[in-house]
Every structure is written in C-alpha cells, then in structure tokens.
Design a protein around this motif. Structure first.
Motif, PDB file in Angstrom:
ATOM      1  N   ALA A   1      21.331  64.880  89.166  1.00  0.00           N
ATOM      2  CA  ALA A   1      20.853  65.517  90.402  1.00  0.00           C
ATOM      3  C   ALA A   1      21.200  67.004  90.423  1.00  0.00           C
ATOM      4  O   ALA A   1      20.448  67.833  90.951  1.00  0.00           O
ATOM      5  CB  ALA A   1      21.468  64.822  91.616  1.00  0.00           C
TER       6      ALA A   1
ATOM      7  N   PHE B   1      17.880  64.798  94.734  1.00  0.00           N
ATOM      8  CA  PHE B   1      17.441  63.454  94.338  1.00  0.00           C
ATOM      9  C   PHE B   1      15.951  63.326  94.658  1.00  0.00           C
ATOM     10  O   PHE B   1      15.473  63.856  95.664  1.00  0.00           O
ATOM     11  CB  PHE B   1      18.245  62.389  95.089  1.00  0.00           C
ATOM     12  CG  PHE B   1      19.706  62.404  94.722  1.00  0.00           C
ATOM     13  CD1 PHE B   1      20.181  61.644  93.672  1.00  0.00           C
ATOM     14  CD2 PHE B   1      20.607  63.220  95.411  1.00  0.00           C
ATOM     15  CE1 PHE B   1      21.526  61.682  93.304  1.00  0.00           C
ATOM     16  CE2 PHE B   1      21.951  63.261  95.062  1.00  0.00           C
ATOM     17  CZ  PHE B   1      22.414  62.486  94.007  1.00  0.00           C
TER      18      PHE B   1
ATOM     19  N   SER C   1      16.163  58.657  89.335  1.00  0.00           N
ATOM     20  CA  SER C   1      16.916  59.325  90.395  1.00  0.00           C
ATOM     21  C   SER C   1      17.066  58.392  91.602  1.00  0.00           C
ATOM     22  O   SER C   1      18.144  58.228  92.173  1.00  0.00           O
ATOM     23  CB  SER C   1      16.193  60.613  90.813  1.00  0.00           C
ATOM     24  OG  SER C   1      16.891  61.253  91.838  1.00  0.00           O
TER      25      SER C   1
END
Length: 676
Positions: free
Chosen positions: A202, A216, A222
């Motif tokens: 991230a 994110f 993710s």
C-alpha cells in the motif's frame, strides 16, 4: 500504411509482433480481415463442385484465420492491457464482427451446402472428429438463425449487434469503477492487524500516486488482505461497500440498465430462434442439456451444503461476539474466517506466504507438468511481449519436440481487469501434414514484489495459478485436426475439469515438497504446515459451496425465465439469494452489476459449471489417489483422452474413456466433508 497485423508474422514461432502493432492498425486490420474472410466464404459457396465434407465443412473451419488472429490479439489486449483508445475501437469493431458472424450463419447458399453434406453424413465414412465437426457446424447454423425468414434474420442481426456493444460496456464500467476507487490512509493506527507485506504494498501504491501514507485499492491483492486482516471494522466496511457497489451507483458507470437490456435481448433472441429462454438455448449445447437438469443438480447439492454452511456461520458469529460484534456482516466474513482458521488449525495465510515465492510456484507447476505429461518449459526472451511484466516460455516435450508458446502475465495494473483467466493467441490445428502448435496465455492479478520482498503468494493465489495452468495444459496439449475443436473449445461445463483437477496437487505433500521453499532460507515447508493445509482443505466448505450455488441460481434466474417484468436489478437479485443467504442484506451493494462472468464473459447460463466440473475433478483425482498422484499411466490416460482431444467427441464419452465409468457426486461430497 503498412499493417503488421495483415502480414504473415515473420517472427520466432509466428508469434504476435506486439512491439510493431499500434492501436491505429487495429480497425483497418479488422476491415481487411473481414474482407478476406468473406472472399474465402464466397469461394466455398461458389464452388461448382458438389458439396463435400472437404470443400465445404473443412474449408469453412479453416477459413477466416487472419481475422481470428487479429481478433484474439485485440480482445486479449482489451482484457489485459486496455486503454481508452482500445475500448473505443472495441465499441466500433464489435458490431462489425457480429454483423460478419451473422453474414456467415444467415448465408442461404452456404447453409444449403452444409445441409446437403449433413443429410448424407451416414454415407460419408467420417472419423469421430469429422462427424463431430459436421454436426457442430450444422447445429451452429440452425441455432443461429439459418432457418429464419428474412424479417427475423434482420431482427437477429440487430439484437446481436446491440448485445456485442452492451457486453463491452458492462466490462468497461466494472474496470472504470475498480480503477476509480482508493482508500487513502495517513494514520498508522488504521493499519492495525494488517501484515507487513500488505502495508508495504500500500505504501508503494501511495508512492506511485505521489501521496503520503498508504493507498488500498479494489484490486484483489490489495482488497483481500485488507478485508482479511484489518482490525478497523469501519474501514473494512468502507472497503467492502465500495467493492460491492461497483457499477451500482447511478453514475456514468452504472450497469443496472445494461443488465436489464442484456437479459431481455438474450431472451428475445432465444425466442426468435425457437427456444423458451436464453438458458434453454445455451444449455442445449452443454453436458447438462437443459435448465431442468441444472436446477436439479443445484437443488440436490443445496440441502447437503446449507446445514453445514449454517453451522459454520454460527461458529463465525460466536467468534465475532467475543469481540463485541452483535451482527456478523459481509465485511466481517474474511476477517473472522481467518481468525477461526488460526484457532482450528493454527494456520494463517501470512505464515504460509514466505514458502510460496511466485517464481518457485511457477517452477513447481512446471515440474508437476513434467512429471505428469513430460513437458519442459524454457523461458525465452526472443519473442515480443505486450507488457514488460509478461514472461514468455517455449514449451517442448522431453524429446525436444516443440509443443507450444506460453505467455504468463501475473500482476495487476490499471489497464487490466480483475480476476484470472487463460486464453490463446493462436489455436492448434493439423493441416497439409503439419501440426501447427498453439500460443497460450495465462493472466492473473497476484501480489506484486515490493522494494524489500519478492512476490509472495497466498495459498489461495497458489491454487489460482494451478487452476489457470490446468486450462493452459488443455490448450497447450491440444492435438486435433480442426481449430474449432481444439484445446478448450469444449462444452462449457466440461472446460473447468482440467483446471480444477490440477488444483488438487496443491494439497499433496509429494507435490508441495517440490516447490514450497522459504524465499530466504530455502528451507522446505514444514511437514506440520502441509498437514494443516491438508486438514484445512475443506474449511468452511459448506459456506463456499452455498456461495457457488447462490451464483449459479442467480445466473439461472436471470437467464432461465422471462425477464420482461423485471424492473429493479437489486430487488430481483435479493429475491434470488433468499434461499442461500446467510449475511444481512446490504442495501448499497449489488453483485449482479459487476458479475462479469455472466454479463461480459461466456458464463451466462453456465456459472453452475464450476460446481459441475468439481464433481468430475473430484472423481478424476480419485484415480490419481488410488494409483499415486504422479502415476504415469493415469496421467497418460488423462492426456490422451481429455487434454489432447479438445471438443472432438461428447465430453461424457471422453470422460468415460479416461475413467472407465461415469462420475458420481460421492467423491466431491467426501472431499468437501459433506457426506454423512
């Protein structure tokens, strides 16, 4: 303008010259490709000789190869490496292609020739493959309007043109919504619970976007770790709501009206062709053969899965209550599932990831393919790629014979849709004594390497890689005469057998010990981890099965009934899910608006086939378990009866040739722990 798409590819193995192909080449290439294909069709219809299998059926199957090549390159890029310009071209050329497809199936002179050959098929002494091709061609013409009157043919063309555009727009909207969302965090407390790898990834995304902190996204690598590990329940909710609201926000990317238009047009098309519903049309050419069979199949599994699912759900609820969560919501599911798994099996995805470095897993699947099917993979850098992330391999057998080219594209990026799939840039066929080999591609969205770590896969991602590789084997080992029967050109509810079968090796000690090595210490995955993986293989299987069944039921509800009275997508979906629902309804979310499998891909009326193929794969794997998971005899039987044969014979016949019997549900229910 010199157009590389219209020349013979003077490249190693006649692979696509991606570096020379520009967006401006596509539309002119399509126009010329259609023109060339029409000339080939004209040559068949104007042949003064009496219609024969060779001058009509075979000639038709080998026609349009330039156009097929252009289409496969273009539409594969539109899925894996698209941009605004490519999407615009797709909207322009799709109606042209559907118009051309109609020109062929609605060509009376051509159909007359096919019909003549079909009527005397019993006298022609055809091989099984030739007989299958003739039947398939004839049925394809009949099923796509060859017997319609002129007014209805015009109507069919209009419907097909509209459908081609709607499917594209649906996919574009889902991709746009996926790319549009980000969760930008600057407070370190919000990251509690998240593994170091997810935080680092991230951070890298934030850096790429010139932002502080952490970003994110809705890309799986993710999104899934965030939902699985983030302690902050409100943020999990924020992410889950964003994910579930894709193309359901009454904005320019909304898919609600598109779905209503799609299902109504599909129904109208089916009626026009003499079928009760779209599902009746589709399933006629599947192993299941009818919506009734599919409904019975789903209804047979439902009472076996539901009690198990409810029991598992109660376990998750009890665990969440200890944290003060009164009502278990969808955004709690992955989080408490992971906690429960840790509690029951002392197993956690993050513990496993260091043993699944992407390169090692790739090496593992190659070694397993070598042990089973005598394949050898050599990474080569002499062929063009469409993106620098793509890896390219020359595939040979152990005697050095060239088998296939394999492209592998593993990481998410903006121009690539979510999920994982296998596709081909070129089919296999045999012509004039030459066995022309295929170019196969697998596309995934795995965790990217970071500045400090290589790409480490979750166990889920490992099974995904094996799944897509099973499809790739089906494509690479194809050994048929005709391109339209080659590789994965099989009945849709049979196509998942090779992919789902290969996943089984991920749970076996003998296979894992070939590749599951710690990325730093090179130490083999500990035996107790393997035991835990095996033990946890049917963890929450009731809930997983119920989820798959719910998608199959929703698909059949959209396509197996008259949709003319449906006005509200969300309401319709909610009703469909009633019999399989465990979590409270979420008003802001709608699954259908991003259900790309059935509204953009080829799974309309076919989503049940994942479960259907599980019955086949569990039964098929029993043969390996009985004889040894690397038993050469069983592997050879599977290769020669299934993988090489493509769609040359009815799937059940191919399966029985391999297994010596019909499959039953028992192996699946036993494996899933659902057999009393």
């Amino acid at each position: 303008m010199s157009n590389p798409l219209l020349k013979s590819f003077d490249t190693p193995f006649q692979t696509a010259p991606f570096s020379k192909i520009k967006n401006k080449h596509f539309k002119p290439a399509f126009i010329e490709g259609i023109k060339l294909a029409k000339l080939e069709i004209d040559a068949i219809t104007n042949n003064s000789e009496a219609p024969s299998f060779k001058n009509t059926i075979e000639a038709l199957d080998f026609s349009g190869q330039t156009l097929d090549r252009i289409s496969s390159i273009f539409f594969n890029l539109n899925s894996a490496e698209t941009n605004d310009e490519i999407q615009k071209i797709a909207q322009e050329v799709s109606p042209m292609l559907s118009e051309f497809a109609n020109d062929i199936t609605l060509d009376e002179k051509l159909f007359k020739r096919i019909k003549t050959v079909y009527k005397k098929k019993d006298e022609l002494n055809l091989t099984t493959e030739q007989d299958t091709l003739l039947t398939k061609k004839y049925k394809s013409f009949v099923r796509n309007g060859a017997n319609l009157n002129e007014v209805d043919k015009t109507e069919l063309r209009k419907i097909d043109s509209e459908l081609s555009k709607l499917k594209l727009t649906f996919g574009e909207n889902v991709l746009a919504e996926t790319n549009a969302y980000e969760l930008h965090l600057t407070n370190e407390d919000d990251l509690k619970g998240l593994p170091e790898s997810a935080i680092e990834a991230a951070k890298m995304v934030a850096k790429q976007k010139n932002k502080d902190g952490w970003v994110f996204t809705l890309d799986y690598p993710s999104y899934i770790p965030f939902l699985t590990y983030a302690d902050n329940r409100n943020l999990r909710k924020t992410m889950a709501l964003a994910f579930g609201a894709k193309a359901f926000q009454n904005n320019e990317n909304d898919n609600q009206q598109i779905i209503l238009d799609l299902v109504k047009l599909r129904y109208k098309r089916a009626n026009l062709l003499g079928y009760k519903t779209h599902a009746h049309f589709v399933l006629e050419e599947r192993m299941a053969e009818s919506p009734e069979t599919v409904t019975n199949f789903l209804n047979d599994l439902l009472p076996k899965a539901k009690p198990a699912a409810e029991k598992e759900f109660k376990q998750l609820e009890a665990l969440a209550k200890k944290d003060g969560v009164e009502t278990l919501q969808k955004w709690d599911s992955a989080y408490y599932s992971e906690k429960l798994k840790k509690q029951l099996f002392d197993l956690d995805q993050e513990q496993l990831k260091p043993y699944f470095k992407l390169e090692n897993v790739i090496e593992g699947v190659f070694t397993i393919s070598n042990k089973l099917f005598d394949l050898v993979f050599e990474e080569i850098n002499t062929i063009d790629k469409y993106h620098e992330d793509v890896k390219t391999y020359k595939v040979t057998d152990t005697f050095g014979n060239y088998i296939a080219i394999l492209y592998a594209d593993f990481f998410p990026r903006e121009g690539k849709r979510n999920g994982a799939w296998m596709t081909s840039f070129k089919n296999q066929w045999i012509k004039d004594g030459e066995n022309s080999r295929p170019h196969i591609s697998i596309v995934c969205n795995f965790t990217k390497p970071t500045e400090t770590k290589p790409s480490l896969l979750t166990f889920n991602e490992v099974t995904t890689l094996f799944h897509e590789f099973g499809h790739a084997l089906h494509g690479m080992l194809a050994n048929t005469t005709y391109p339209s029967l080659s590789g994965t050109n099989v009945f849709w509810d049979f196509v998942e057998l090779p992919s789902q079968l290969l996943e089984n090796w991920c749970y076996e000690k003998e296979a894992l010990s070939l590749f599951a090595k710690h990325f730093e210490t090179k130490e083999l995955i500990p035996m107790d981890f393997i035991t835990k993986i095996k033990k946890s293989s049917n963890f929450l299987e009731g809930m997983q099965t119920l989820r798959q069944l719910s998608f199959g039921i929703l698909d059949l509800d959209w396509h197996g009934k008259n949709p003319s009275t449906i006005t509200n997508v969300k309401e319709f979906e909610t009703n469909s899910f009633k019999g399989t629902q465990l979590f409270p309804e979420v008003e802001e979310n709608c699954m259908s608006t991003s259900f790309s499998h059935i509204f953009q891909g080829g799974y309309s009326s076919g989503y049940y086939s994942y479960k259907w193929a599980e019955v086949l794969d569990a039964d098929a794997f029993e043969a390996f378990l009985e004889n040894g998971i690397f038993d050469k005899g069983i592997a050879l039987k599977f290769k020669t009866n299934i993988l090489e044969k493509g769609g040359t014979e009815k799937p059940m016949k191919l399966y029985e040739n391999f297994r010596g019997k019909k499959p039953t549900n028992n192996a699946l229910l036993k494996r899933a722990g659902l057999l009393k």
